[in-house]
Scaffold this active site. Structure first.
Site, PDB file in Angstrom:
ATOM      1  N   HIS A  74     -60.483   8.105 -20.570  1.00  0.00           N
ATOM      2  CA  HIS A  74     -61.455   7.910 -21.654  1.00  0.00           C
ATOM      3  C   HIS A  74     -60.791   7.510 -22.962  1.00  0.00           C
ATOM      4  O   HIS A  74     -61.352   7.725 -24.032  1.00  0.00           O
ATOM      5  CB  HIS A  74     -62.293   9.180 -21.841  1.00  0.00           C
ATOM      6  CG  HIS A  74     -63.127   9.519 -20.646  1.00  0.00           C
ATOM      7  ND1 HIS A  74     -64.165   8.730 -20.210  1.00  0.00           N
ATOM      8  CD2 HIS A  74     -63.043  10.542 -19.754  1.00  0.00           C
ATOM      9  CE1 HIS A  74     -64.700   9.260 -19.118  1.00  0.00           C
ATOM     10  NE2 HIS A  74     -64.028  10.356 -18.823  1.00  0.00           N
TER      11      HIS A  74
ATOM     12  N   CYS B 237     -40.752  34.090 -44.919  1.00  0.00           N
ATOM     13  CA  CYS B 237     -39.792  34.793 -45.767  1.00  0.00           C
ATOM     14  C   CYS B 237     -39.439  36.166 -45.186  1.00  0.00           C
ATOM     15  O   CYS B 237     -40.262  36.802 -44.536  1.00  0.00           O
ATOM     16  CB  CYS B 237     -40.376  35.004 -47.150  1.00  0.00           C
ATOM     17  SG  CYS B 237     -40.939  33.493 -47.920  1.00  0.00           S
TER      18      CYS B 237
ATOM     19  N   GLU C 249     -42.310  20.865 -30.640  1.00  0.00           N
ATOM     20  CA  GLU C 249     -41.793  21.723 -31.712  1.00  0.00           C
ATOM     21  C   GLU C 249     -40.281  21.895 -31.675  1.00  0.00           C
ATOM     22  O   GLU C 249     -39.666  22.073 -32.720  1.00  0.00           O
ATOM     23  CB  GLU C 249     -42.511  23.077 -31.773  1.00  0.00           C
ATOM     24  CG  GLU C 249     -42.287  23.978 -30.601  1.00  0.00           C
ATOM     25  CD  GLU C 249     -43.075  25.276 -30.687  1.00  0.00           C
ATOM     26  OE1 GLU C 249     -43.464  25.687 -31.787  1.00  0.00           O
ATOM     27  OE2 GLU C 249     -43.302  25.880 -29.633  1.00  0.00           O
TER      28      GLU C 249
ATOM     29  N   TRP D 216     -38.956  30.868 -47.349  1.00  0.00           N
ATOM     30  CA  TRP D 216     -39.571  29.722 -46.669  1.00  0.00           C
ATOM     31  C   TRP D 216     -40.508  29.124 -47.712  1.00  0.00           C
ATOM     32  O   TRP D 216     -41.536  29.716 -48.055  1.00  0.00           O
ATOM     33  CB  TRP D 216     -40.344  30.204 -45.443  1.00  0.00           C
ATOM     34  CG  TRP D 216     -40.830  29.124 -44.538  1.00  0.00           C
ATOM     35  CD1 TRP D 216     -40.138  28.490 -43.541  1.00  0.00           C
ATOM     36  CD2 TRP D 216     -42.157  28.548 -44.502  1.00  0.00           C
ATOM     37  NE1 TRP D 216     -40.935  27.574 -42.911  1.00  0.00           N
ATOM     38  CE2 TRP D 216     -42.174  27.579 -43.473  1.00  0.00           C
ATOM     39  CE3 TRP D 216     -43.314  28.752 -45.242  1.00  0.00           C
ATOM     40  CZ2 TRP D 216     -43.302  26.836 -43.168  1.00  0.00           C
ATOM     41  CZ3 TRP D 216     -44.443  28.003 -44.942  1.00  0.00           C
ATOM     42  CH2 TRP D 216     -44.423  27.058 -43.911  1.00  0.00           C
TER      43      TRP D 216
ATOM     44  N   LYS E 168     -44.527  22.919 -26.774  1.00  0.00           N
ATOM     45  CA  LYS E 168     -43.118  23.345 -26.674  1.00  0.00           C
ATOM     46  C   LYS E 168     -42.200  22.147 -26.889  1.00  0.00           C
ATOM     47  O   LYS E 168     -41.220  22.237 -27.620  1.00  0.00           O
ATOM     48  CB  LYS E 168     -42.814  23.931 -25.280  1.00  0.00           C
ATOM     49  CG  LYS E 168     -43.177  25.336 -25.001  1.00  0.00           C
ATOM     50  CD  LYS E 168     -42.392  26.420 -25.685  1.00  0.00           C
ATOM     51  CE  LYS E 168     -42.957  26.770 -27.023  1.00  0.00           C
ATOM     52  NZ  LYS E 168     -44.036  27.687 -27.109  1.00  0.00           N
TER      53      LYS E 168
ATOM     54  N   GLU F 243     -49.718  23.665 -23.866  1.00  0.00           N
ATOM     55  CA  GLU F 243     -48.554  24.469 -24.250  1.00  0.00           C
ATOM     56  C   GLU F 243     -47.252  23.701 -23.960  1.00  0.00           C
ATOM     57  O   GLU F 243     -46.305  23.736 -24.753  1.00  0.00           O
ATOM     58  CB  GLU F 243     -48.597  25.818 -23.500  1.00  0.00           C
ATOM     59  CG  GLU F 243     -47.346  26.675 -23.588  1.00  0.00           C
ATOM     60  CD  GLU F 243     -46.941  27.088 -25.007  1.00  0.00           C
ATOM     61  OE1 GLU F 243     -47.646  26.758 -25.971  1.00  0.00           O
ATOM     62  OE2 GLU F 243     -45.881  27.715 -25.139  1.00  0.00           O
TER      63      GLU F 243
ATOM     64  N   ARG G  35     -37.074  34.260 -38.459  1.00  0.00           N
ATOM     65  CA  ARG G  35     -38.429  34.130 -39.011  1.00  0.00           C
ATOM     66  C   ARG G  35     -38.663  32.736 -39.597  1.00  0.00           C
ATOM     67  O   ARG G  35     -39.807  32.340 -39.799  1.00  0.00           O
ATOM     68  CB  ARG G  35     -38.644  35.165 -40.125  1.00  0.00           C
ATOM     69  CG  ARG G  35     -38.622  36.592 -39.635  1.00  0.00           C
ATOM     70  CD  ARG G  35     -38.599  37.556 -40.794  1.00  0.00           C
ATOM     71  NE  ARG G  35     -39.845  37.574 -41.526  1.00  0.00           N
ATOM     72  CZ  ARG G  35     -40.848  38.412 -41.309  1.00  0.00           C
ATOM     73  NH1 ARG G  35     -40.744  39.309 -40.354  1.00  0.00           N
ATOM     74  NH2 ARG G  35     -41.944  38.369 -42.033  1.00  0.00           N
TER      75      ARG G  35
ATOM     76  N   LYS H 113     -41.316  31.917 -37.611  1.00  0.00           N
ATOM     77  CA  LYS H 113     -41.722  32.759 -36.487  1.00  0.00           C
ATOM     78  C   LYS H 113     -43.011  33.510 -36.779  1.00  0.00           C
ATOM     79  O   LYS H 113     -43.870  33.643 -35.932  1.00  0.00           O
ATOM     80  CB  LYS H 113     -40.591  33.755 -36.191  1.00  0.00           C
ATOM     81  CG  LYS H 113     -40.840  34.635 -34.980  1.00  0.00           C
ATOM     82  CD  LYS H 113     -40.808  33.817 -33.720  1.00  0.00           C
ATOM     83  CE  LYS H 113     -41.155  34.613 -32.481  1.00  0.00           C
ATOM     84  NZ  LYS H 113     -41.520  33.707 -31.368  1.00  0.00           N
TER      85      LYS H 113
ATOM     86  N   ASN I 176     -42.482  38.498 -50.616  1.00  0.00           N
ATOM     87  CA  ASN I 176     -43.094  37.698 -49.552  1.00  0.00           C
ATOM     88  C   ASN I 176     -44.582  37.626 -49.824  1.00  0.00           C
ATOM     89  O   ASN I 176     -45.160  38.628 -50.254  1.00  0.00           O
ATOM     90  CB  ASN I 176     -42.928  38.364 -48.181  1.00  0.00           C
ATOM     91  CG  ASN I 176     -41.514  38.293 -47.675  1.00  0.00           C
ATOM     92  OD1 ASN I 176     -40.654  37.685 -48.290  1.00  0.00           O
ATOM     93  ND2 ASN I 176     -41.264  38.939 -46.540  1.00  0.00           N
ATOM     94  N   GLY I 177     -45.200  36.505 -49.524  1.00  0.00           N
ATOM     95  CA  GLY I 177     -46.638  36.373 -49.739  1.00  0.00           C
ATOM     96  C   GLY I 177     -46.915  35.310 -50.787  1.00  0.00           C
ATOM     97  O   GLY I 177     -46.024  34.525 -51.141  1.00  0.00           O
TER      98      GLY I 177
HETATM   99  C1  F6R Z   1     -45.137  28.136 -30.836  1.00  0.00           C
HETATM  100  C2  F6R Z   1     -45.372  29.345 -31.568  1.00  0.00           C
HETATM  101  C3  F6R Z   1     -46.527  29.387 -32.506  1.00  0.00           C
HETATM  102  C4  F6R Z   1     -47.194  30.767 -32.465  1.00  0.00           C
HETATM  103  C5  F6R Z   1     -48.301  30.846 -33.520  1.00  0.00           C
HETATM  104  C6  F6R Z   1     -49.020  32.173 -33.469  1.00  0.00           C
HETATM  105  O1  F6R Z   1     -44.059  28.251 -29.965  1.00  0.00           O
HETATM  106  O2  F6R Z   1     -44.647  30.294 -31.447  1.00  0.00           O
HETATM  107  O3  F6R Z   1     -47.451  28.397 -32.224  1.00  0.00           O
HETATM  108  O4  F6R Z   1     -47.708  30.980 -31.199  1.00  0.00           O
HETATM  109  O5  F6R Z   1     -47.745  30.683 -34.790  1.00  0.00           O
HETATM  110  O6  F6R Z   1     -48.149  33.235 -33.644  1.00  0.00           O
HETATM  111  P1  F6R Z   1     -48.516  34.692 -33.191  1.00  0.00           P
HETATM  112  O7  F6R Z   1     -48.612  34.712 -31.719  1.00  0.00           O
HETATM  113  O8  F6R Z   1     -47.388  35.543 -33.708  1.00  0.00           O
HETATM  114  O9  F6R Z   1     -49.824  35.022 -33.840  1.00  0.00           O
END
Ligand code: F6R
Length: 607
Positions: free
Chosen positions: A503, A2, A487, A73, A484, A480, A27, A602, A99-100
């Site tokens: 395995h 949010c 997601e 959100w 990527k 990773e 976000r 985000k 927010n929260g």
């Molecule tokens: C994936 C991504 C998330 C963040 C995770 C932690 O592309 O961005 O997996 O890495 O939510 O976020 P931070 O780094 O802000 O603690």
């Protein structure tokens, strides 16, 4: 997650609020709304879906010079217009955004219903507006403070009351809130991106702070009415950094920024002569650093893969026992904090709830916790004992890219410091410093592979499942790469260490399941080639990320992405960039919303 924006000043608030919300889109959200005050009246407009739906519903000549806006959100209650914020009381004079999560909202709601209050939404947030309304006797600040005493949970709240025109009252506990100081106008927002077009002068609110804002000034107190002296900070970046700059997506822009962002993270921190590095913010003496006998790094998501690379590196290069832990797990493990163990938390946003709460738990047990963060002034760096800002600049795309390579940069520098304090020679240190300094240029060379990577990504974009396989330092890069891809393209992808394939997972290999193998020219190359052959024997398509000139690997693979030859410790930087580009091209080919993938946010401020 949010987002909040609030405005009071002399301009039309509606346009400023909608534009601020647009800047907070990154976000992650599923509905939005504004409430605008014109003299002693508030107007409320809320819409499910994208900000453009809200924009279309807001009249272009809407009067009013103060108001609040929100991107929601969903956590409690489905995604619809009614559950969107702001929420209003029955008088239509009071509105809030939140927010929260209010943990005890059910009991408050039931009590208020018994007192005759009618609820319109299913949200936890709505209890806040009705509670403030209950205690309102002509002083919004006082009513908010009384209401807060009844709430359990986390909040960033901004409230307005039509009887107190052009005034905003905000409160923070666990959800970020920043005040922006303009010329005859003020802003309150969940992050500075919402207000950077108007001001760079900001005050970061702390948990427990209450702020009262009108267009000429602000006042901060705690819940007991004690006045607080707040420091005004200047934001160190410009609006240009949150524009797409000609790129079709923020993610592509951020991938291509990496030669500069990695360089920025090293600037002034490399010591070529001594073969070491300098990190000013650690707040630990050389003596204290020398006494560290274990390092534990916690993080979530992409940041946790940076943490894994660094744990490998610390053991390999500095010979310090090190491990990476998921924030969401360590918190509930009742972690044993031993003397001599140094903790790092890695977080781009500096607000991730899992990481923040894990950090608090460790600190409660007496741990020293250092932060590696991007967002200046965010909660984790403010609560940690010291740390490093990675300086990668604002990261707007939900999928993290440049922050990852900058996190690696910071941890590589820390590893070097630790190694040189122990048994690494000056020459060895100098060799690593020189290799690190070459990384930005080598990333630029990987970026030149863009069209080749696009061709390969397009070729396999129809596949429903992928494996990403690496070993040693590139195992976290495989994880990773898989994250990527899944997601942003919504294709199922699994990251594995290549040695584990036989395995179990190998049962899934067939003509339609590509495997992306990461093949550095280090001691594990031969082993990885054997793993490639196992896949080949089962007719699995192979995409290799290999070192320039490695024809043996290219001959086995169906397609190859070459990266430049580098010091073997530097391959994580180069390989991850290739995988970021791969995921990006696949998502574009499949017409996905690259910057705002479904269901994701985000800054993940809920557990
Ligand atoms: C994936 C991504 C998330 C963040 C995770 C932690 O592309 O961005 O997996 O890495 O939510 O976020 P931070 O780094 O802000 O603690």
């Amino acid at each position: 997650m949010c987002g909040i924006v609030g405005y009071c000043g002399n301009r039309d608030a509606a346009g400023i609020l909608v534009e601020g919300l647009k800047r907070l889109e990154y976000r992650g959200y599923d509905s939005s709304g504004i409430s605008v005050g014109f003299e002693n009246n508030l107007t409320l407009i809320k819409k499910k879906g994208k900000i453009n739906n809200l924009k279309a519903a807001v009249p272009s000549d809407m009067p009013g010079n103060y108001g609040i806006g929100h991107t929601r959100w969903a956590t409690h209650g489905e995604v619809n217009d009614i559950n969107a914020h702001p929420h209003m009381d029955a008088s239509g004079k009071l509105a809030i955004v939140h927010n929260g999560i209010i943990e005890n909202y059910m009991s408050i709601r039931n009590k208020l219903i018994k007192e005759g209050v009618e609820f319109t939404s299913e949200t936890d947030s709505e209890v806040i507006v009705h509670l403030i309304s209950k205690y309102y006797e002509g002083d919004l600040e006082k009513a908010l403070k009384t209401a807060l005493k009844h709430l359990k949970g986390t909040y960033g709240i901004v409230a307005v009351h039509a009887n107190e025109p052009c005034r905003l009252v905000g409160a923070r506990n666990g959800s970020p809130l920043v005040l922006g100081i303009g010329d005859g106008e003020m802003f309150l927002a969940s992050d500075v991106t919402a207000m950077i077009a108007y001001t760079k002068q900001v005050v970061y609110m702390e948990d427990g702070d209450i702020v009262v804002v009108d267009k000429d000034g602000f006042r901060t107190t705690d819940l007991r009415d004690n006045e607080l002296d707040k420091e005004i900070s200047t934001v160190g970046w410009d609006i240009g950094e949150i524009e797409k700059d000609g790129y079709p997506t923020f993610m592509e822009k951020e991938i291509f920024e990496q030669p500069e962002s990695v360089l920025r993270g090293m600037k002034g921190r490399l010591d070529f002569e001594q073969g070491t590095a300098k990190l000013g913010g650690l707040n630990m003496s050389s003596r204290e650093l020398r006494m560290v006998n274990r390092v534990i790094i916690l993080a979530a998501g992409t940041s946790s893969y940076a943490a894994m690379v660094c744990a490998y590196l610390l053991e390999k290069v500095a010979r310090i026992p090190a491990s990476a832990e998921l924030s969401s797990e360590i918190r509930y493990k009742n972690p044993i904090v031993e003397p001599g163990t140094l903790y790092f938390v890695v977080s781009q946003s500096g607000e991730t709830a899992d990481t923040l709460y894990a950090m608090r738990e460790l600190k409660r047990k007496g741990a020293t916790v250092l932060g590696i963060c991007n967002v200046v002034g965010s909660t984790i760096p403010r609560e940690s004992d010291g740390g490093v800002y990675i300086h990668s600049g604002p990261e707007i795309a939900v999928a993290s890219t440049k922050a990852f390579t900058s996190q690696l940069t910071a941890m590589y520098l820390f590893t070097l410091i630790m190694a040189r304090m122990r048994d690494m020679s000056t020459q060895q240190g100098q060799m690593i410093v020189e290799s690190l300094a070459k990384v930005p240029e080598q990333i630029a060379t990987v970026l030149e592979q863009n069209m080749n990577i696009k061709t390969i990504a397009d070729k396999y974009a129809h596949c429903h499942s992928f494996f990403f396989l690496g070993r040693g330092l590139t195992y976290p890069i495989a994880l990773e790469g898989a994250l990527k891809l899944k997601e942003i393209s919504y294709i199922h992808a699994e990251g594995y260490t290549a040695g584990e394939l036989k395995h179990g997972p190998i049962a899934l290999i067939n003509e339609e399941t590509p495997s992306v193998f990461l093949v550095p020219d280090d001691g594990l190359r031969e082993k990885i080639i054997s793993n490639m052959k196992e896949v080949k024997a089962r007719k699995g398509p192979i995409i290799a990320v290999a070192v320039e000139g490695d024809t043996e690997v290219a001959d086995i693979a169906d397609d190859t992405i070459f990266i430049p030859k580098a010091n073997e410790l530097m391959y994580p930087f180069l390989m991850v960039v290739a995988l970021q580009m791969y995921a990006h091209h696949t998502a574009v080919k499949l017409d996905r919303n690259v910057d705002q993938p479904r269901n994701l946010a985000k800054s993940v401020t809920v557990e």
